[in-house]
Design an enzyme around this catalytic site. Structure first.
Site: not given
Length: 497
Positions: A244, A347
């Site tokens: 991220e 994810e």
């Protein structure tokens, strides 16, 4: 043992599948390939149907065996799913979940018989759902009991590098998972943050950026991790550059603009991996949500000096935090622009843990909807987040508690199987590494579907009913079809052997 799972074992609803256990790492093109009509013949075949449905006891249950018969022209007032097994797209590298510190710590607290049950449930192809890949963090993330790294703070030479921390819980669990999967499990790793001294905010948490003077040291850190894990007998398939990279989180995080990630890859990480003899490892960029994924892909893959080091683009599903819907179509735009770039779902999990929602069906449907759409847009691998969490949705050192497909109650010593586990299983158990996605379409929007042709010749079609009504539909393969009813809010897998 959870009641539903016990009933599955007792009455033998899990199928025994003949499958290939290979893992494909080559680059795939999004362009379909049309083979001769002799590569798959439907005549004389049967479909074995497995069903998981809300408001029922059906969990991966063998509910029907149907014979394909010659079919007439489909009608507009009928619901149909059309499969063309001769038009093939990407191959599958695997489906699985992440072994985090949290998962490993909970696993260690379970009694031996529950540990064995858990490993069989996830990794056994006959009595479980046959996970074939695994993601694991490089040092700590939010789903750790504390922040830590593999070096002493300030050690820019990495002379103190050691993975001893992971030998307490995480490495033993990964090794047992590999064994439970038959000795082969595709393993890749992701960092959440460089050590604090390498960042401009001097903190592993709260975002910050990698300081330029530590770019080479941080690149070398990845290689030391890979070599240390492989020395323990755990082959590493590849890495993602940064979890991220556009999110400033209250947990471990680090920000890279698209240009910064591109330049770190081409000037530091890629060359360092090659110099350290790890040029064959796969590197995944982005590793964040679908919303900004196209900008990241454009910046990196339009630069040939960076693109040569990247296997593909990783992505998550959390772009819906804005209140919008999942941006599945952005994946297809990448495949249109860069046909040779691979897509990997790295994810996804259901946020906002509460025990009252262990059996909340919408969570499972989120998985089914994402997996079908992601695969239909060209995705080659699909990775759930934590494979196991406790009865509080953790442990998590910053209170970011979430759901897992299976929870381990460390007080009662019981395993809790959520509907998400079974929905994932409708894919992972039957669609095996090396399978090729084939052309599939539904005639009605409440019905979602995707299909894969396994290397052993079996054709797998997953059908999901998002509606409140039972729906009768015809599954067409070439000029033959079977007719079946899917319950409301249910998922089915057709295994055509």
């Amino acid at each position: 043992m959870n009641t539903l799972f016990r009933s599955l074992i007792i009455i033998g609803l899990f199928c025994s599948c003949s499958t290939e256990n290979s893992s494909s790492t080559e680059t795939d093109s999004s362009s379909p390939s049309e083979n001769s009509q002799t590569d798959f013949v439907i005549t004389g075949r049967k479909s074995v149907v497995y069903t998981t449905a809300s408001n029922s006891e059906l969990r991966l249950a063998n509910t029907n065996t149907l014979s394909f018969e010659a079919a007439a022209q489909p009608l507009e007032n009928e619901v149909s799913v059309f499969v063309n097994p001769h038009v093939k797209f990407q191959s599958l590298v695997g489906i699985g979940g992440a072994i985090t510190d949290a998962s490993a710590e909970v696993f260690a607290k379970l009694p031996p018989e529950k540990q064995a049950e858990f490993l069989k449930a996830y990794y056994d192809i006959n009595d479980g759902i046959g996970y074939s890949l695994c993601r694991t963090p490089i040092h700590s993330c939010d789903f750790s009991s504390e922040s830590y790294t593999y070096i002493e703070e300030g050690d820019a030479e990495l002379s103190t590098f050691s993975i001893d921390h992971d030998k307490a819980y995480k490495i033993p669990m990964i090794k047992r998972a590999i064994e439970a999967a038959g000795g082969e499990l595709m393993l890749y790793a992701s960092p959440w943050s460089p050590p604090a001294f390498m960042k401009d905010n001097n903190n592993m948490l709260q975002g910050g950026k990698l300081l330029p003077e530590y770019a080479d040291a941080w690149a070398l850190y990845y290689t030391k991790f890979i070599k240390a894990y492989e020395a323990e007998g755990m082959p590493i398939w590849g890495i993602t550059i940064q979890n991220e990279p556009m999110a400033t989180q209250r947990w471990e995080s680090c920000i890279y603009t698209a240009e910064e990630e591109r330049d770190f890859l081409k000037n530091h990480l890629g060359p360092t991996m090659e110099r350290e003899g790890l040029g064959d490892k796969n590197i995944i960029v982005w590793d964040h949500n679908r919303d900004l994924i196209n900008h990241r892909a454009n910046v990196i893959f339009e630069d040939p000096d960076a693109a040569k080091y990247a296997w593909g683009v990783g992505f998550h599903w959390y772009e819906t935090w804005t209140g919008g819907t999942p941006m599945f179509e952005n994946l297809g735009i990448i495949k249109d622009a860069f046909p040779d770039v691979n897509l990997m779902f790295t994810e996804g999990c259901q946020e906002g843990f509460t025990q009252e929602r262990y059996q909340f069906w919408a969570h499972a449907e989120r998985y089914g909807r994402s997996m079908i759409n992601d695969f239909n847009q060209g995705t080659r691998g699909w990775t759930d987040w934590n494979i196991l969490l406790d009865q509080n949705g953790g442990p998590n050192h910053v209170g970011n508690f979430c759901f897992a497909p299976i929870h381990g109650d460390t007080d009662s010593q019981e395993l809790i199987y959520t509907p998400s586990y079974y929905y994932i299983g409708h894919f992972s158990k039957f669609i095996r590494p090396g399978a090729s996605r084939v052309s599939t379409a539904s005639s009605r929007s409440p019905i979602l579907s995707t299909s894969f042709l396994n290397e052993n010749g079996s054709l797998i079609t997953v059908v999901m009913n998002q509606s409140d009504q039972d729906i009768e539909y015809k599954l067409y393969v070439d000029s033959e079809a079977v007719t079946v009813t899917i319950p409301a809010h249910a998922i089915q897998t057709h295994v055509v052997g």
